[in-house]
Design a protein around this motif. Sequence first.
Motif, PDB file in Angstrom:
ATOM      1  N   LEU A 194       0.812  -1.229   0.000  1.00  0.00           N
ATOM      2  CA  LEU A 194       0.000   0.000   0.000  1.00  0.00           C
ATOM      3  C   LEU A 194       0.840   1.272   0.000  1.00  0.00           C
ATOM      4  O   LEU A 194       0.297   2.371  -0.055  1.00  0.00           O
ATOM      5  CB  LEU A 194      -0.927   0.003   1.222  1.00  0.00           C
ATOM      6  N   GLY A 195       2.159   1.121   0.070  1.00  0.00           N
ATOM      7  CA  GLY A 195       3.033   2.289   0.070  1.00  0.00           C
ATOM      8  C   GLY A 195       3.122   2.997   1.408  1.00  0.00           C
ATOM      9  O   GLY A 195       3.501   4.177   1.472  1.00  0.00           O
ATOM     10  N   ILE A 196       2.802   2.301   2.488  1.00  0.00           N
ATOM     11  CA  ILE A 196       2.874   2.878   3.832  1.00  0.00           C
ATOM     12  C   ILE A 196       4.241   2.589   4.436  1.00  0.00           C
ATOM     13  O   ILE A 196       4.701   1.435   4.446  1.00  0.00           O
ATOM     14  CB  ILE A 196       1.763   2.293   4.727  1.00  0.00           C
ATOM     15  N   GLU A 197       4.911   3.619   4.930  1.00  0.00           N
ATOM     16  CA  GLU A 197       6.193   3.432   5.605  1.00  0.00           C
ATOM     17  C   GLU A 197       5.965   2.706   6.929  1.00  0.00           C
ATOM     18  O   GLU A 197       4.911   2.856   7.560  1.00  0.00           O
ATOM     19  CB  GLU A 197       6.864   4.776   5.865  1.00  0.00           C
ATOM     20  N   THR A 198       6.978   1.950   7.359  1.00  0.00           N
ATOM     21  CA  THR A 198       6.785   1.114   8.548  1.00  0.00           C
ATOM     22  C   THR A 198       7.892   1.318   9.575  1.00  0.00           C
ATOM     23  O   THR A 198       9.054   1.558   9.232  1.00  0.00           O
ATOM     24  CB  THR A 198       6.740  -0.373   8.166  1.00  0.00           C
ATOM     25  N   VAL A 199       7.486   1.157  10.834  1.00  0.00           N
ATOM     26  CA  VAL A 199       8.401   1.203  11.970  1.00  0.00           C
ATOM     27  C   VAL A 199       8.079  -0.002  12.848  1.00  0.00           C
ATOM     28  O   VAL A 199       6.901  -0.319  13.057  1.00  0.00           O
ATOM     29  CB  VAL A 199       8.225   2.494  12.794  1.00  0.00           C
ATOM     30  N   VAL A 200       9.093  -0.682  13.340  1.00  0.00           N
ATOM     31  CA  VAL A 200       8.875  -1.764  14.299  1.00  0.00           C
ATOM     32  C   VAL A 200       9.647  -1.463  15.568  1.00  0.00           C
ATOM     33  O   VAL A 200      10.577  -0.639  15.583  1.00  0.00           O
ATOM     34  CB  VAL A 200       9.317  -3.139  13.748  1.00  0.00           C
ATOM     35  N   VAL A 201       9.248  -2.134  16.632  1.00  0.00           N
ATOM     36  CA  VAL A 201       9.972  -2.071  17.902  1.00  0.00           C
ATOM     37  C   VAL A 201      10.466  -3.481  18.206  1.00  0.00           C
ATOM     38  O   VAL A 201       9.885  -4.468  17.750  1.00  0.00           O
ATOM     39  CB  VAL A 201       9.065  -1.559  19.033  1.00  0.00           C
ATOM     40  N   HIS A 202      11.558  -3.563  18.973  1.00  0.00           N
ATOM     41  CA  HIS A 202      12.085  -4.902  19.242  1.00  0.00           C
ATOM     42  C   HIS A 202      12.822  -4.940  20.578  1.00  0.00           C
ATOM     43  O   HIS A 202      13.310  -3.927  21.087  1.00  0.00           O
ATOM     44  CB  HIS A 202      13.015  -5.364  18.124  1.00  0.00           C
ATOM     45  N   SER A 203      12.893  -6.131  21.139  1.00  0.00           N
ATOM     46  CA  SER A 203      13.605  -6.371  22.390  1.00  0.00           C
ATOM     47  C   SER A 203      15.059  -6.722  22.106  1.00  0.00           C
ATOM     48  O   SER A 203      15.468  -6.867  20.947  1.00  0.00           O
ATOM     49  CB  SER A 203      12.945  -7.530  23.143  1.00  0.00           C
TER      50      SER A 203
ATOM     51  N   ALA B 180      16.879  -8.572  18.230  1.00  0.00           N
ATOM     52  CA  ALA B 180      17.626  -7.593  17.438  1.00  0.00           C
ATOM     53  C   ALA B 180      18.018  -8.111  16.051  1.00  0.00           C
ATOM     54  O   ALA B 180      18.093  -7.334  15.099  1.00  0.00           O
ATOM     55  CB  ALA B 180      18.867  -7.150  18.198  1.00  0.00           C
ATOM     56  N   GLU B 181      18.241  -9.429  15.913  1.00  0.00           N
ATOM     57  CA  GLU B 181      18.693  -9.983  14.630  1.00  0.00           C
ATOM     58  C   GLU B 181      17.577 -10.697  13.871  1.00  0.00           C
ATOM     59  O   GLU B 181      17.839 -11.354  12.872  1.00  0.00           O
ATOM     60  CB  GLU B 181      19.837 -10.973  14.877  1.00  0.00           C
ATOM     61  N   MET B 182      16.344 -10.551  14.314  1.00  0.00           N
ATOM     62  CA  MET B 182      15.249 -11.272  13.674  1.00  0.00           C
ATOM     63  C   MET B 182      14.828 -10.595  12.364  1.00  0.00           C
ATOM     64  O   MET B 182      15.005  -9.390  12.185  1.00  0.00           O
ATOM     65  CB  MET B 182      14.068 -11.365  14.625  1.00  0.00           C
ATOM     66  N   PRO B 183      14.229 -11.361  11.435  1.00  0.00           N
ATOM     67  CA  PRO B 183      13.890 -10.813  10.109  1.00  0.00           C
ATOM     68  C   PRO B 183      12.994  -9.584  10.130  1.00  0.00           C
ATOM     69  O   PRO B 183      13.171  -8.679   9.303  1.00  0.00           O
ATOM     70  CB  PRO B 183      13.201 -12.000   9.420  1.00  0.00           C
ATOM     71  N   PHE B 184      12.014  -9.514  11.037  1.00  0.00           N
ATOM     72  CA  PHE B 184      11.090  -8.373  10.996  1.00  0.00           C
ATOM     73  C   PHE B 184      11.804  -7.064  11.258  1.00  0.00           C
ATOM     74  O   PHE B 184      11.413  -6.008  10.744  1.00  0.00           O
ATOM     75  CB  PHE B 184       9.927  -8.586  11.983  1.00  0.00           C
ATOM     76  N   VAL B 185      12.888  -7.110  12.039  1.00  0.00           N
ATOM     77  CA  VAL B 185      13.659  -5.897  12.327  1.00  0.00           C
ATOM     78  C   VAL B 185      14.369  -5.424  11.069  1.00  0.00           C
ATOM     79  O   VAL B 185      14.460  -4.217  10.796  1.00  0.00           O
ATOM     80  CB  VAL B 185      14.661  -6.158  13.468  1.00  0.00           C
ATOM     81  N   GLN B 186      14.858  -6.363  10.281  1.00  0.00           N
ATOM     82  CA  GLN B 186      15.586  -6.011   9.062  1.00  0.00           C
ATOM     83  C   GLN B 186      14.650  -5.512   7.959  1.00  0.00           C
ATOM     84  O   GLN B 186      15.059  -4.723   7.097  1.00  0.00           O
ATOM     85  CB  GLN B 186      16.370  -7.241   8.545  1.00  0.00           C
ATOM     86  N   GLU B 187      13.398  -5.941   7.964  1.00  0.00           N
ATOM     87  CA  GLU B 187      12.488  -5.640   6.854  1.00  0.00           C
ATOM     88  C   GLU B 187      11.766  -4.305   6.989  1.00  0.00           C
ATOM     89  O   GLU B 187      11.261  -3.772   5.999  1.00  0.00           O
ATOM     90  CB  GLU B 187      11.460  -6.770   6.726  1.00  0.00           C
ATOM     91  N   ALA B 188      11.678  -3.767   8.202  1.00  0.00           N
ATOM     92  CA  ALA B 188      10.960  -2.507   8.399  1.00  0.00           C
ATOM     93  C   ALA B 188      11.804  -1.333   7.904  1.00  0.00           C
ATOM     94  O   ALA B 188      13.032  -1.426   7.785  1.00  0.00           O
ATOM     95  CB  ALA B 188      10.619  -2.318   9.871  1.00  0.00           C
ATOM     96  N   ASP B 189      11.148  -0.209   7.629  1.00  0.00           N
ATOM     97  CA  ASP B 189      11.876   0.993   7.219  1.00  0.00           C
ATOM     98  C   ASP B 189      12.688   1.565   8.379  1.00  0.00           C
ATOM     99  O   ASP B 189      13.724   2.201   8.156  1.00  0.00           O
ATOM    100  CB  ASP B 189      10.890   2.050   6.712  1.00  0.00           C
ATOM    101  N   ALA B 190      12.207   1.365   9.602  1.00  0.00           N
ATOM    102  CA  ALA B 190      12.936   1.829  10.787  1.00  0.00           C
ATOM    103  C   ALA B 190      12.607   0.894  11.934  1.00  0.00           C
ATOM    104  O   ALA B 190      11.528   0.300  11.989  1.00  0.00           O
ATOM    105  CB  ALA B 190      12.540   3.265  11.148  1.00  0.00           C
TER     106      ALA B 190
END
Length: 659
Positions: free
Chosen positions: A24-33, A37-47
């Motif tokens: 949809l063209g929406i920028e993304t941010v994730v939070v992590h513990s 830190a090395e999990m895929p979702f952290v690498q895939e987000a824009d921030a």
Amino acid sequence: MITRLLVANRGEIARRVLRTCRELGIETVVVHSDADAEMPFVQEADAAVHLRGNSPAETYLRADLVLEAARRTGVDAIHPGYGFLSENADFARAVTEAGLTWVGPAPESIVSMGSKIESKKLMAAAGVPVLANLTVETATQDDLPLLVKASAGGGGRGMRIVRTLAELPGEIETARAEAESAFGDGTVFVEPYIAHSRHVEVQVVGDRFGEVVVLGERDCSIQRRHQKVVEEAPAPNIDAAVVAAMHEAARSAAKAIDYLGAGTVEFLYDPDRERFFFLEMNTRLQVEHPVTEAILDVDLVALQLSVAEGGAVPSAAEPAGHAIEVRLYAEDPAQDWQPQSGHLTSFGIPGATTFARSPRAGIRVDSGFAAGNDVSTHYDAMLAKVIAWAPTRTEAARMLAGALRRARLHGVVTNRDMLVAALTNEAFLAGEVSTDFFDRQPGVQAAGLAEPDVTTLFAAAVLRAEHVAAVRKVQQRIPTGWRNVVSQPQRTTFAVGEQEHVVEWLAGRNGPVPASADTDIEVLESSPYAAQLRAGGISTTFHGVVTDDHVHVDGPMGSLSLRVVPRFVDPADQVAEGSLLAPMPGSVVAVHAALGDTVAEGQPIVVMEAMKMQHTVSAPYAGTVTELPAHTGDQVEAGAVLAVVEPTESQSTSQGADA
């Protein structure tokens, strides 16, 4: 319009939301513990924002940290995913009060469904059928069996089946402790338990105009520990009139609380009497939502975002075909579904598409892990959801079973073999699903390659020999297994469980050859990663992953993990007879014995908690507690000695006679 969104979740859940946002063209941010830190979702987000909670498990429950991350990154919306803060009304309010768009229902709707006790009262008033609430004082022999359930949570935590009235007080206390640990609320309730029942849920989506669309039903009956492992849509073998009544009851439930966004109304279906009862309403997206997406060709996360932006719900689409989802867990079904942790040496399903828009082109995999990741004890043990769609239910089951057989999953024990056995089970294929499926089909739980065949064992020996030759620092030109005086064959010993297998081999022109002339196995080609063998005139390729102490083999009979038995054992690694070892890393939450106590066989000694579940370690036989290094609050590693029970003299004599 939402332009920048924060996903307040982790793993597969976060990755699922990220996929739709990218489209949809929406920028993304994730939070992590720290642990993620090395999990895929952290690498895939824009921030990505590192949250520093008191513990990895608690981090994603810190609403204050999530909101601060949202402020720092300038997002205009928050999607909670499913789990953690997704059904926290206070968090939802705080998000809207911060001027952000909350991708979820109104806080008032969350509150009304947050307590299973209060929600049942509300549903009864709306005309939705419910089960009676019972107590220690009101339950009678005629009500048995009973089910103790956590009021504030789900997923099987804080849930106990009670078959005698004498057990009820103790099981209530155990359920309270587990619910308090998992959800921060120890409130539980008791209701009748329908043993041969089905768990059917209805997907609803509501908008700001008061409209509620019903997007079909899913059957989620096949469960262990009251947690779903196989889900499918549409639900098989239910009369169309009953399904229509469920849909209408779900619509009434959603309208009764002015529901906004995607939610699920769950029912307990009694097939013997064709009756259904309200269980709960999940005010969020469900783990099993991909099967609904597959048969309706919709994107439920996109619908959530559209409704949050003020859009109207679409008309219900006509379902097509059948979809089945299985939950691939790091757990050992043969050991009472014991969760596993460790390093994922390899992880992949050939031919599958990750987070596909629709699985109709093949197999869809939604996973939070990749090869090289660690499965920790801090979170749920689910590795992935594997989904198949086909024109018919039988075809979908066959396709999914085939994909699981081809999967390369090494480093931790998984429930893969059990899932394949379930999908190919005659009762399952006939649509005979129920919440007691594993009790009725006991062979499914114990599925797996119990006794490895000679060819697979030899392939493992070849793979290990090639690996050792490849990594050695000296004499690299010497052929694998070469000896200048052949007095005896090379010996590689593997263990599968407690059973040891010895493979004897000699160095050959193309690699190892069997030491026995009676063994008709020829090595055609070999490397540290694959071995092509010819046995009985049939050529087969075995793929493998070799580590310091294991050889993981993928072959025509499935996957097998073989532990390499060392030639010499370090005395420091030996433990005393009668040692009770920690089955996994975790924390000690209770010690039910003292040093010097006389204990009976099966008596609980230590209770551990790992992956949000409690595990009791009991005495293997009657005896005396001679060592007790475990204390409440201790963090222990897998294999740590928790206690030592010395058998009584009669027990020792009996064991000697058996030997």
